[in-house]
Design a protein around this motif. Sequence first.
Motif, mmCIF file in Angstrom:
data_model
loop_
_atom_site.group_PDB
_atom_site.id
_atom_site.type_symbol
_atom_site.label_atom_id
_atom_site.label_comp_id
_atom_site.label_asym_id
_atom_site.label_seq_id
_atom_site.Cartn_x
_atom_site.Cartn_y
_atom_site.Cartn_z
ATOM 1 N N TYR A 156 0.859 -1.193 0.000
ATOM 2 C CA TYR A 156 0.000 0.000 0.000
ATOM 3 C C TYR A 156 0.883 1.227 0.000
ATOM 4 O O TYR A 156 1.771 1.364 0.852
ATOM 5 N N ARG A 161 -2.898 1.630 -4.519
ATOM 6 C CA ARG A 161 -4.004 1.937 -3.617
ATOM 7 C C ARG A 161 -5.139 0.918 -3.671
ATOM 8 O O ARG A 161 -6.222 1.165 -3.142
ATOM 9 N N GLU A 164 -7.302 0.022 -0.602
ATOM 10 C CA GLU A 164 -8.356 0.902 -0.100
ATOM 11 C C GLU A 164 -9.754 0.425 -0.494
ATOM 12 O O GLU A 164 -10.736 0.782 0.165
ATOM 13 N N ARG A 165 -9.836 -0.373 -1.558
ATOM 14 C CA ARG A 165 -11.152 -0.766 -2.065
ATOM 15 C C ARG A 165 -11.839 -1.797 -1.172
ATOM 16 O O ARG A 165 -13.041 -1.721 -0.958
ATOM 17 N N LEU A 168 -8.536 -2.788 3.388
ATOM 18 C CA LEU A 168 -8.449 -1.875 4.533
ATOM 19 C C LEU A 168 -9.812 -1.668 5.197
ATOM 20 O O LEU A 168 -9.904 -1.723 6.432
ATOM 21 N N ASP A 217 -3.048 6.854 7.404
ATOM 22 C CA ASP A 217 -4.259 6.038 7.323
ATOM 23 C C ASP A 217 -4.376 5.282 8.643
ATOM 24 O O ASP A 217 -3.570 4.394 8.930
#
Length: 260
Positions: A156, A161, A164-165, A168, A217
């Motif tokens: 990540y 990314r 993120e979908r 996470l 994050d």
Amino acid sequence: MERRRLGKSGLTVPVIGMGTWRTFDTGEDRRPLVDAAIDSGIDLFDSSPMYGKAEATLARAVVGMRERVQIATKIWTAGAAEGRAQADRALRLFGYLDVYQVHNLVNVPAQLALLEELKGEAKVRAIGATHYQESAFTEMAALMQSKRLDMIQIPYNPQRRSAERELLPLAEELGLGVFVMSPLQHGILNPRPRAAELKALGVETWAQAVLKWIASDSRVSAVLTATQDLDHVSENALAGDPPFFTPEQRAAVTRIAERG
């Protein structure tokens, strides 16, 4: 250095940890590197039998200070018997494991059962699974939903990314810890931000900006970065100091990364 809970495991970890891929695959003494890390607030070290000599080199480097550090390592083999042998070797080297992971989801049925057994015997404090490719995220998500894991380790950064979908958000929903691997690999350091851009972010280097972007994050427990440069150890550690990036600052880092 900020410390965060590793999911529901009961462990707290520094938000910047140290990986050992390549840098500990050596017969050289890495105690100075470990000392520099600890002095900078980094007491989490992640290894694997996949990394050649790294486990043994790390074990020598922490002699006399095992209780001051957290050791994460992995099972990496398709064979059940070899998995047991790897675990026996790791336990001889370190005494116990703070975090033990199934590396790259290799033979999860056998290896995860072994890790669960070791955790039940109090030889392992937290168990997890790793994969370095986004193509394995569907398989990782299914394993996460089994509720047999305490944590996961995945790629990540501002150029990668995909996590993120699904992963996470799912980790947050299930209360799982997240380690981020290889944050400075695969071209992320190619962009050359202007000095004014770094100043606006409150960092000194682009590497710091990338590490802080990830650490900002809150679903991330620890970012694992490897180096054999003593100056880079303290430089990387600064990314774990609050305050973390605002959404606007994270967006600025993403725009710079897209220039690369």
